[in-house]
Write a protein that holds these residues in place. Structure first.
Motif, PDB file in Angstrom:
ATOM      1  N   GLU A  29       0.804  -1.221   0.000  1.00  0.00           N
ATOM      2  CA  GLU A  29       0.000   0.000   0.000  1.00  0.00           C
ATOM      3  C   GLU A  29       0.836   1.269   0.000  1.00  0.00           C
ATOM      4  O   GLU A  29       0.585   2.189  -0.760  1.00  0.00           O
ATOM      5  CB  GLU A  29      -0.932  -0.010   1.200  1.00  0.00           C
ATOM      6  N   SER A  30       1.854   1.362   0.834  1.00  0.00           N
ATOM      7  CA  SER A  30       2.613   2.603   0.937  1.00  0.00           C
ATOM      8  C   SER A  30       4.044   2.480   0.429  1.00  0.00           C
ATOM      9  O   SER A  30       4.828   3.408   0.558  1.00  0.00           O
ATOM     10  CB  SER A  30       2.633   3.084   2.391  1.00  0.00           C
ATOM     11  N   CYS A  31       4.388   1.322  -0.124  1.00  0.00           N
ATOM     12  CA  CYS A  31       5.737   1.153  -0.645  1.00  0.00           C
ATOM     13  C   CYS A  31       5.768   0.005  -1.641  1.00  0.00           C
ATOM     14  O   CYS A  31       4.839  -0.779  -1.721  1.00  0.00           O
ATOM     15  CB  CYS A  31       6.736   0.897   0.487  1.00  0.00           C
ATOM     16  N   ASP A  32       6.848  -0.028  -2.401  1.00  0.00           N
ATOM     17  CA  ASP A  32       7.135  -1.181  -3.252  1.00  0.00           C
ATOM     18  C   ASP A  32       8.335  -1.880  -2.647  1.00  0.00           C
ATOM     19  O   ASP A  32       9.226  -1.234  -2.089  1.00  0.00           O
ATOM     20  CB  ASP A  32       7.478  -0.754  -4.679  1.00  0.00           C
ATOM     21  N   VAL A  33       8.349  -3.192  -2.745  1.00  0.00           N
ATOM     22  CA  VAL A  33       9.487  -3.983  -2.292  1.00  0.00           C
ATOM     23  C   VAL A  33      10.080  -4.643  -3.522  1.00  0.00           C
ATOM     24  O   VAL A  33       9.378  -5.333  -4.264  1.00  0.00           O
ATOM     25  CB  VAL A  33       9.075  -5.045  -1.247  1.00  0.00           C
ATOM     26  N   LEU A  34      11.378  -4.385  -3.761  1.00  0.00           N
ATOM     27  CA  LEU A  34      12.058  -4.943  -4.923  1.00  0.00           C
ATOM     28  C   LEU A  34      13.145  -5.906  -4.475  1.00  0.00           C
ATOM     29  O   LEU A  34      13.883  -5.618  -3.532  1.00  0.00           O
ATOM     30  CB  LEU A  34      12.699  -3.820  -5.756  1.00  0.00           C
ATOM     31  N   PHE A  35      13.242  -7.024  -5.141  1.00  0.00           N
ATOM     32  CA  PHE A  35      14.295  -8.006  -4.931  1.00  0.00           C
ATOM     33  C   PHE A  35      15.214  -7.880  -6.137  1.00  0.00           C
ATOM     34  O   PHE A  35      14.969  -8.460  -7.181  1.00  0.00           O
ATOM     35  CB  PHE A  35      13.690  -9.412  -4.796  1.00  0.00           C
ATOM     36  N   GLY A  36      16.255  -7.058  -5.995  1.00  0.00           N
ATOM     37  CA  GLY A  36      17.089  -6.655  -7.124  1.00  0.00           C
ATOM     38  C   GLY A  36      18.161  -7.657  -7.487  1.00  0.00           C
ATOM     39  O   GLY A  36      18.715  -8.347  -6.635  1.00  0.00           O
ATOM     40  N   ILE A  37      18.471  -7.681  -8.783  1.00  0.00           N
ATOM     41  CA  ILE A  37      19.479  -8.574  -9.358  1.00  0.00           C
ATOM     42  C   ILE A  37      20.401  -7.717 -10.221  1.00  0.00           C
ATOM     43  O   ILE A  37      19.948  -7.065 -11.165  1.00  0.00           O
ATOM     44  CB  ILE A  37      18.811  -9.632 -10.249  1.00  0.00           C
ATOM     45  N   TYR A  38      21.687  -7.679  -9.893  1.00  0.00           N
ATOM     46  CA  TYR A  38      22.647  -6.846 -10.603  1.00  0.00           C
ATOM     47  C   TYR A  38      23.853  -7.685 -11.007  1.00  0.00           C
ATOM     48  O   TYR A  38      24.693  -8.000 -10.164  1.00  0.00           O
ATOM     49  CB  TYR A  38      23.113  -5.692  -9.706  1.00  0.00           C
ATOM     50  N   PRO A  39      23.980  -8.072 -12.268  1.00  0.00           N
ATOM     51  CA  PRO A  39      25.181  -8.784 -12.698  1.00  0.00           C
ATOM     52  C   PRO A  39      26.422  -7.914 -12.471  1.00  0.00           C
ATOM     53  O   PRO A  39      26.351  -6.679 -12.545  1.00  0.00           O
ATOM     54  CB  PRO A  39      24.947  -9.013 -14.193  1.00  0.00           C
ATOM     55  N   GLY A  40      27.536  -8.537 -12.161  1.00  0.00           N
ATOM     56  CA  GLY A  40      28.790  -7.809 -11.978  1.00  0.00           C
ATOM     57  C   GLY A  40      29.057  -6.870 -13.138  1.00  0.00           C
ATOM     58  O   GLY A  40      28.858  -7.239 -14.296  1.00  0.00           O
ATOM     59  N   GLY A  41      29.468  -5.639 -12.841  1.00  0.00           N
ATOM     60  CA  GLY A  41      29.735  -4.645 -13.870  1.00  0.00           C
ATOM     61  C   GLY A  41      28.569  -3.711 -14.146  1.00  0.00           C
ATOM     62  O   GLY A  41      28.714  -2.743 -14.891  1.00  0.00           O
ATOM     63  N   THR A  42      27.398  -3.969 -13.531  1.00  0.00           N
ATOM     64  CA  THR A  42      26.245  -3.094 -13.730  1.00  0.00           C
ATOM     65  C   THR A  42      26.547  -1.699 -13.176  1.00  0.00           C
ATOM     66  O   THR A  42      27.056  -1.560 -12.064  1.00  0.00           O
ATOM     67  CB  THR A  42      24.993  -3.661 -13.025  1.00  0.00           C
ATOM     68  N   VAL A  43      26.223  -0.679 -13.961  1.00  0.00           N
ATOM     69  CA  VAL A  43      26.375   0.720 -13.540  1.00  0.00           C
ATOM     70  C   VAL A  43      25.026   1.409 -13.751  1.00  0.00           C
ATOM     71  O   VAL A  43      24.439   1.318 -14.826  1.00  0.00           O
ATOM     72  CB  VAL A  43      27.457   1.442 -14.375  1.00  0.00           C
ATOM     73  N   ILE A  44      24.557   2.097 -12.721  1.00  0.00           N
ATOM     74  CA  ILE A  44      23.328   2.876 -12.821  1.00  0.00           C
ATOM     75  C   ILE A  44      23.727   4.349 -12.684  1.00  0.00           C
ATOM     76  O   ILE A  44      24.264   4.759 -11.660  1.00  0.00           O
ATOM     77  CB  ILE A  44      22.306   2.452 -11.749  1.00  0.00           C
ATOM     78  N   GLU A  45      23.492   5.098 -13.734  1.00  0.00           N
ATOM     79  CA  GLU A  45      23.904   6.502 -13.806  1.00  0.00           C
ATOM     80  C   GLU A  45      23.159   7.349 -12.771  1.00  0.00           C
ATOM     81  O   GLU A  45      22.120   6.929 -12.257  1.00  0.00           O
ATOM     82  CB  GLU A  45      23.647   7.032 -15.219  1.00  0.00           C
TER      83      GLU A  45
END
Length: 104
Positions: A29-45
């Protein structure tokens, strides 16, 4: 085992998050819950959110940059990004996390 298989089947059956990284999304209701997956080398600007983001690294490493300072978070460590705060992220190795995106 693929990085997605790191999470139990019950989590892998959640809808996919449609964003800048792979994650399974649990709506609340008041938030989203994310189960994140980031392969090695991932860059988020650099970017910002309209939510407070609170997360815990469950596998691997997060390099989180805010205000020109980079902090390293490893498995078991929590991080916090306030709403509206510009930040960037790097994942030097395969990494997974659980994030709560809390709407104000």
């Amino acid at each position: 085992m693929s990085l997605a298989e790191y999470f139990p089947e019950q989590i892998r059956q959640l809808p996919a998050y449609e964003g800048k990284f792979d994650a399974f999304k649990l709506n609340a209701e008041s938030c989203d819950v994310l189960f994140g997956i980031y392969p090695g080398g991932t860059v988020i600007e650099p970017h910002s959110h309209d939510t407070d983001n609170v997360g815990v690294i469950t596998k691997g490493v997060l390099l989180l940059t805010m205000d020109g300072e980079t902090q390293r978070f490893e498995a078991g460590e929590w991080y916090f990004v306030p709403a509206g705060k510009e930040h960037a992220a790097e994942f030097p190795e395969d990494t997974a996390d659980i994030e709560r995106w809390i709407r104000r």
